[in-house]
Design an enzyme around this catalytic site. Structure first.
Site, PDB file in Angstrom:
ATOM      1  N   SER A  43      40.313  40.271  52.506  1.00 36.57           N
ATOM      2  CA  SER A  43      38.949  40.777  52.645  1.00 36.57           C
ATOM      3  C   SER A  43      38.584  41.709  51.501  1.00 36.57           C
ATOM      4  CB  SER A  43      38.752  41.469  53.997  1.00 36.57           C
ATOM      5  OG  SER A  43      39.679  42.522  54.162  1.00 36.57           O
ATOM      6  N   GLU A  44      39.581  42.457  50.978  1.00 40.14           N
ATOM      7  CA  GLU A  44      39.367  43.244  49.763  1.00 40.14           C
ATOM      8  C   GLU A  44      40.620  43.240  48.895  1.00 40.14           C
ATOM      9  OE1 GLU A  44      35.717  44.669  51.686  1.00 40.14           O
ATOM     10  OE2 GLU A  44      37.758  44.564  52.465  1.00 40.14           O
ATOM     11  N   THR A  45      40.366  43.270  47.590  1.00 38.08           N
ATOM     12  CA  THR A  45      41.412  43.536  46.602  1.00 38.08           C
ATOM     13  C   THR A  45      41.027  44.806  45.864  1.00 38.08           C
ATOM     14  OG1 THR A  45      41.999  41.205  46.323  1.00 38.08           O
ATOM     15  CG2 THR A  45      42.576  42.692  44.528  1.00 38.08           C
ATOM     16  N   HIS A  72      40.420  50.376  54.032  1.00 39.42           N
ATOM     17  CA  HIS A  72      41.786  49.870  54.147  1.00 39.42           C
ATOM     18  C   HIS A  72      42.401  49.565  52.788  1.00 39.42           C
ATOM     19  CE1 HIS A  72      40.277  45.713  53.614  1.00 39.42           C
ATOM     20  NE2 HIS A  72      41.532  45.350  53.477  1.00 39.42           N
TER      21      HIS A  72
END
Length: 272
Positions: A43-45, A72
């Site tokens: 969902s995120e890097t 996160h």
């Protein structure tokens, strides 16, 4: 360049919210970071450019877009840096200002984030139909919509129509309820199909909205939030009221301390 996958807001592998963390050797083009994030499919890097004598640069990309705030992946980035020998207070220069982290003795990492209170309002067209819920309260924060429903069971049962939800004007939608009957003070889920994330397992930035909302409702600054996605995760929140601004200065705004554990799943090297 070294790259890691870290499960955030959990002390067990394969729970919480996975994020990739890429430690940059030098500045790189935005298009390259977006391509890496799409390849990683989390969902995120997080992309960290370490700086001597100042805040580290930190940016976050979903598989589709860059975002202005991500909890996160910040937790994951701090966890990686602490595991590599950094200690004490870490500061990160981001699109949401300077964010700081501290590590406690039990491995818990606390993050200093801006509080993002929601303002009450009428649900935008299509929201209720897309979620299939009966709201108790609705409002909008800087980035997201907040929808309170009547019970934990209703939060767990939400099954959004993503085609309808993607048409609703907001980065994401937080669905929440009191945690009555659970070990948490409140529960939540987070949906962000417009950002390429149909459901995010555990969302730090959503708790910047949830912390002021539930602290006002429950009359306590320190709370425990449980995100009841399939993977699940725990976010400990503490609302801190900003001191009055000095004459002629801009008020800082309240802060939301978000705390959780993290677990490294794997690490390696990028070859591109």
């Amino acid at each position: 360049m070294r790259i890691f996958t870290v499960d955030s807001f959990t002390d067990r592998p394969f729970r919480g919210n996975p994020a990739a963390v890429c430690l940059l050797d030098d500045a790189v083009p935005d298009e390259w970071m977006q391509a890496v994030a799409a390849e990683m499919r989390h969902s995120e890097t997080a992309f960290v450019l370490r700086e001597d004598g100042g805040p580290h640069s930190l940016r976050w990309f979903t598989p589709a877009v860059e975002v202005a705030l991500c909890g996160h992946a910040t937790l994951a980035a701090a966890h990686v840096l602490y595991s590599l020998g950094e200690s004490g207070r870490l500061e990160f220069a981001t699109k949401s200002g300077v964010l700081a982290t501290e590590q406690t003795g039990d491995g818990l990492i606390a993050m200093d984030f801006p509080a993002k209170p929601a303002t009450p309002g009428t649900p935008p067209d299509g929201l209720v139909e897309a979620l299939g819920v009966t709201p108790v309260w609705t409002g909008r924060s800087e980035f997201d919509l907040l929808v309170e429903v009547g019970s934990v069971a209703e939060v767990r049962a939400v099954n959004p129509d993503m085609e309808r939800l993607i048409a609703v004007e907001a980065r994401g939608v937080i669905v929440t309820a009191s945690g009555e009957g659970t070990s948490a003070d409140y529960v939540s889920r987070f949906f962000a199909p417009r950002a390429g994330v149909p459901e995010d397992p555990v969302t730090g930035s959503a708790h910047c909205v949830l912390a002021p909302y539930w602290s006002a409702r429950l009359g306590r600054d320190a709370l425990v939030g449980e995100q009841v996605s399939e993977r699940g995760g725990t976010v400990r929140t503490t609302l801190r009221t900003a001191p009055p601004a000095a004459p002629g200065t801009t008020p800082q705004g309240d802060r939301a301390e978000l705390a959780g554990h993290a677990v490294t799943i794997w690490s390696g090297e990028l070859e591109v």
